[in-house]
Enzyme design. Sequence first.
Site, PDB file in Angstrom:
ATOM      1  N   HIS A   1       0.893  -1.158   0.000  1.00 13.16           N
ATOM      2  CA  HIS A   1       0.000   0.000   0.000  1.00 13.16           C
ATOM      3  C   HIS A   1       0.932   1.210   0.000  1.00 13.16           C
ATOM      4  CE1 HIS A   1      -3.935   1.739   1.840  1.00 13.16           C
ATOM      5  NE2 HIS A   1      -3.320   2.629   1.088  1.00 13.16           N
TER       6      HIS A   1
ATOM      7  N   ASP B   1     -10.792  -2.776  -0.865  1.00 10.52           N
ATOM      8  CA  ASP B   1     -10.250  -2.030   0.284  1.00 10.52           C
ATOM      9  C   ASP B   1     -11.368  -1.757   1.289  1.00 10.52           C
ATOM     10  OD1 ASP B   1      -8.557  -0.838   2.036  1.00 10.52           O
ATOM     11  OD2 ASP B   1      -8.113   0.917   0.813  1.00 10.52           O
TER      12      ASP B   1
ATOM     13  N   HIS C   1     -15.934   0.622   9.824  1.00 11.84           N
ATOM     14  CA  HIS C   1     -15.772   1.458  11.016  1.00 11.84           C
ATOM     15  C   HIS C   1     -17.141   1.707  11.634  1.00 11.84           C
ATOM     16  CE1 HIS C   1     -11.579   2.260  10.353  1.00 11.84           C
ATOM     17  NE2 HIS C   1     -11.818   2.675   9.126  1.00 11.84           N
TER      18      HIS C   1
ATOM     19  N   GLY D   1     -11.430   5.041   5.505  1.00  9.37           N
ATOM     20  CA  GLY D   1     -11.872   3.816   4.858  1.00  9.37           C
ATOM     21  C   GLY D   1     -13.373   3.760   4.692  1.00  9.37           C
TER      22      GLY D   1
END
Lengths: 459, 309
Positions: free
Chosen positions: A180, A306, A310, A325
């Site tokens: 990454h 990806d 959360h 994210g």
Amino acid sequence: MTVVLKGGRLLDASGERSGDVCVDGVTGQIQDVGPDLSGDVVLDASGCVITPGFVDLHTDVAEPGREAADTVQATSEAAAAGGYTAIVVMPRNGGDRLADLADLEALGRSAACEIVGAGTVSIARDGQVLAPLGELADHGVSLFCDVGVGIQDDLFMRRACEYLVGLEASLGRPLVLAQHCSSAALAAGGVMHEGAVSSRLGLPGCPAEAEELMVMRDITLSRLTGARVHFQSISTAGSVAMIRAAKAGGLPITAEVTPHHLLFTDESCAGFDPATKVQPPLRTAENVLALRDGLADGTIDAIASDHRPHTDDAKERPFDEASSGAVSLETGFAALHTAFVVDADEGADPIGTAIEGAQHRAVVPVAAEHRRSLAELVALLSWQPAEIAGVADRHGCLIEPGRPANLTAIDQTLQWSVDRSDLRSNARNTLFQGWTMTGRNRHTVKNGKITLENGQVQR
Amino acid sequence: MRNLLTIADLSSDDLQELLQLADRFAETQTRDVKKVPALRGKTVVLAFFEDSTRTRTSFDLAARRLSADVVNFSAGASSLSKGESLRDTIETISAMGVDAIVVRHRSSGAPQQVAQWTDAAVINAGDGWHQHPTQALLDSYTIRQRFGSLEGRRIALCGDINHSRVARSDVDAFTKLGAEVVLVAPPTLLPPSLEGWPVSVSHDLDQVVSDIDVAYFLRIQQERMTDALFPSVREYRAHFGLTVDRAKRLKPDALIMHPGPMNRGVELDPAVADDERAVVLDQVAAGIPIRMAVLFQTLGPGQFESEVA
């Protein structure tokens, strides 16, 4: 028990044809392919295209540790709903010990898709001491990644590459170092793409060059060592250009891009909604277009989610403090299908219709040369990532008798709206709230067993 | 006006209207009794999640002089230090039935987020590097007070533009009111991109100093040195400070401005800070009528005439 997917068309790496598929839940294999098959259970696939199941190269699972955000089980169900039969789970909560892999396997035992563990490159992802790469590889790990941090030290990266090349030779199968890319020093403090929008909003930026410096270095070290390097979620025009040149030079390089980087620009962040905070950040239209060029000419090998769950609490914070994210497994295929594959009515922009009720609308329209066929999109979601993940023996295979029965049936015309409260992940941090999607996975079969039936996850 | 979050949300007419309203509130401040009943019965919460003395005091006084009830809420003493999220904190304050929340936060964009979580009016008292709209209004007010208007005036904003909410708000307000703005800073203190900013840029204060109507100096934070943004305070003063020598080259009627708190001897030499062209205290004074005008516009249901005059 046998299951027949009935009335659909078949699409795999060899092309498209019509036929039913009969799978065997005991052997986990495809038993028969052909017209008018019968079995114990019949799933209506009329109007659907049946393809090999999708393979995700880049999933974060919050369990163990942040179960409030998500669990392996819930993530796998989101994946099954999105057409995936395998996900590579990033080693964010360990992955430098065999015990971590065993834990993950245990958590994934009743999962709705295959849980493929990745290893770290360094112990605790500290970039200083090599993880037990050989032991991990012996255990079956094919993909190694210091997720989240990237390998900053040049010499450590060189050593890791060299060591993996040796292991590859002794094991006789490909091992991939997935990176990454972000130069930590140059990106320090950045919470969105550095540019006109970050300057206006007064948010610290993360320049495209922070990614490109590391891509450049890793290409150089791949050339030096011969190591396979896979670039995760690339986001800049410069990265695409360098990877294109490196591949033309014959280096064993692969690259992935996420659905959100193919669609949204950094203008999405203008309302300070932390849902738009992702890593790497959403960038400018110029970068989005370069990523689409990279898809069109084969520079980019795979679309990866990806997927990063959360809790609302981690996102409902000031932009700079919120977690990075977005969840993506359930919406990825549908979003790309809607934007890149669906035929618009004369002169209409399919994205324009899709985002009419959407929360985030800073999306780059899709030009004719960037449109993809369904076959091209599925290649990027299925057999191409399966190859990189080292699972091509069982995922992304041809649809023929004797092959592993990992399949999904896609209804290309079903319209549906994304509502965050309907997502199967426990986490709700989607960028696609309010989109009207065209196309959805109707059924998914993993190892001959139904994981998704008529849009309902099967336990 | 429902909320005041950024200058970008205001048209030049809106800005003029606020400045004119501030004129009328300024007149009330010359009276023997400075308090007017305009916001009697309204409750204003000052939610300062970042330390501030002058802005909070100014809002506090402005609200009290409009007869509003004022509640001070500061982060250190609150449940925020016990880990409560911003959203929960705001929803808790809102549940108590308040009419306006004045927000200061170290993070850019926080007031925008707050506005989504409350029905109360939200006034931005400074967010991160993003905006400080009442500062831009009081700065505009001060310039207008001296020159009658900002139209055609040439204003230099000098110093740490990138990390400055004052600069971002001032650029918007000054240019909307017809002024010409030049940013003066080393490239390390400028935003990475100035695309869309209606400004010119100079890296040399000496080139512009004799030719401007307003010399506006931004506070420099010494920790910027450790980020390699400039070599030393000595070099900063020599290149970008208003030294006594440079002040001599300013036009005789030019204004010297600073949002405070000043680093005397860095942005402005001590003697310059006390120059008669320096209007730093006028800026502070303008804060009261400006914030009265903003509170009145966001909260006052009626006309100035019936409520105040």
